[in-house]
Enzyme design. Structure first.
Site, PDB file in Angstrom:
ATOM      1  CD  GLU A  71      -3.089  -0.935   0.350  1.00  7.57           C
ATOM      2  OE1 GLU A  71      -4.087  -0.373   0.794  1.00  7.57           O
ATOM      3  OE2 GLU A  71      -2.998  -1.330  -0.833  1.00  7.57           O
ATOM      4  CB  SER A 126      -7.253  -2.981   2.192  1.00  3.77           C
ATOM      5  OG  SER A 126      -5.990  -2.543   2.659  1.00  3.77           O
ATOM      6  CG  HIS A 162     -10.560  -4.991  -0.129  1.00  2.00           C
ATOM      7  ND1 HIS A 162     -11.186  -4.511   1.003  1.00  2.00           N
ATOM      8  CD2 HIS A 162      -9.418  -5.601   0.316  1.00  2.00           C
ATOM      9  CE1 HIS A 162     -10.468  -4.803   2.060  1.00  2.00           C
ATOM     10  NE2 HIS A 162      -9.396  -5.471   1.672  1.00  2.00           N
TER      11      HIS A 162
END
Length: 290
Positions: free
Chosen positions: A99, A124, A145
């Site tokens: 991420e 996410s 997701h």
């Protein structure tokens, strides 16, 4: 898990052979898709291959897979070490890298050059609209997701960006359902739906542990027995990865405020390399596969 192969065969590429990437590759291979995984690291690729074999063997033993499906999952997933080695015109490509915005933008831009029908991010927590700036055609992009472990948890959260088309959303829903999963559709808001619900419980459990309210075992036991959660928030955090939890908490605290600020305990554990299941040590001890 779906038991029928798709006709004609559809094609998928996943970028990232970590925990989530290997799970996504597994469920699509079992569903009859032709699957590639982009993983530049040879060591991680070896771990990925063993994880696929172990998961397929377990599914076959429990009667969840046919021998054909187990073979597709254990031997059929093709690995390449760079995005430019993927075939052109794949049906679906999913980025599943850490991420970090710059990394995701680069991966998505490179994937767009392979001219797939649909591009998705397994993020996410990151903004789909922000990630869409990497693509020349944002109408064919959205969030998909998945949840860990992908082969066990039967839902995909679809995140619709402001430019995601109805056709793209319909395809993503159909293709997620081809693996036996259900879907929900949410707007592109910070944390979407599931990350906000999941993270707030996990962070509060960490703060309770930090404050000496109870042991990790007892905190998790309370959630499992009193509220019928299938797993406690601290054990789940270990499985997700404490570094992943920290990245998401930092992002959501900037977007939504201090209720998502990471506890000092979490920051300290990640700094020490205690990342949960993948490192062998988190809130619990985990065996490491060799």
């Amino acid at each position: 898990m779906a038991t029928d192969s798709l006709t004609p065969t559809l094609s998928l590429a996943v970028v990232g052979g970590g925990t989530m990437g290997v799970g996504i590759a597994y469920v699509y291979a079992v569903a009859g898709w032709t699957v590639w995984v982009v993983e530049p690291d040879d060591k991680r690729s070896t771990v990925m291959r063993q994880t696929l074999k172990d998961a397929a063997a377990g599914g076959l033993k429990r009667g969840k897979l046919t021998s054909q499906q187990a073979l597709a999952a254990s031997e059929g997933v093709q690995r390449v070490n760079a995005i430019d080695k993927l075939p052109m015109g794949l049906d679906l490509v999913i980025e599943s890298v850490p991420e970090r915005l710059e990394l995701k933008l680069k991966v998505l831009a490179d994937l767009a050059l392979r001219a797939p029908r649909l591009v998705a991010s397994n993020t996410s927590s990151m903004s789909i609209d922000q990630l869409a700036t990497a693509l020349p055609d944002a109408s064919r992009f959205l969030g998909m997701h998945f949840f860990n472990p992908v082969w066990s948890l039967p839902m995909v959260e679809l995140i619709r960006g402001k430019d995601s088309s109805e056709d793209s959303l319909a395809l993503a829903k159909l293709w997620a359902q081809s693996t036996g999963k259900t879907t929900i559709t949410v707007r592109d808001v910070p944390g979407f739906a599931t990350s906000r619900l999941d993270l707030i419980a996990s962070l509060e459990a960490m703060r309770m542990l930090e404050d000496g309210v109870a042991s990790a075992e007892d905190i998790d036991h309370a959630m499992v027995t009193a509220y019928r959660h299938p797993m406690g928030p601290l054990r789940l955090s270990d499985i997700v990865g404490l570094d992943v939890r920290l990245d998401i908490a930092r992002h959501l605290s900037q977007a939504l405020g201090p209720r998502y600020a990471p506890p000092r305990l979490l920051e300290d554990m990640v700094a020490k390399g205690h990342l949960g299941q993948k490192s062998g040590q988190g809130f619990f001890e985990w065996p490491i596969s060799r």
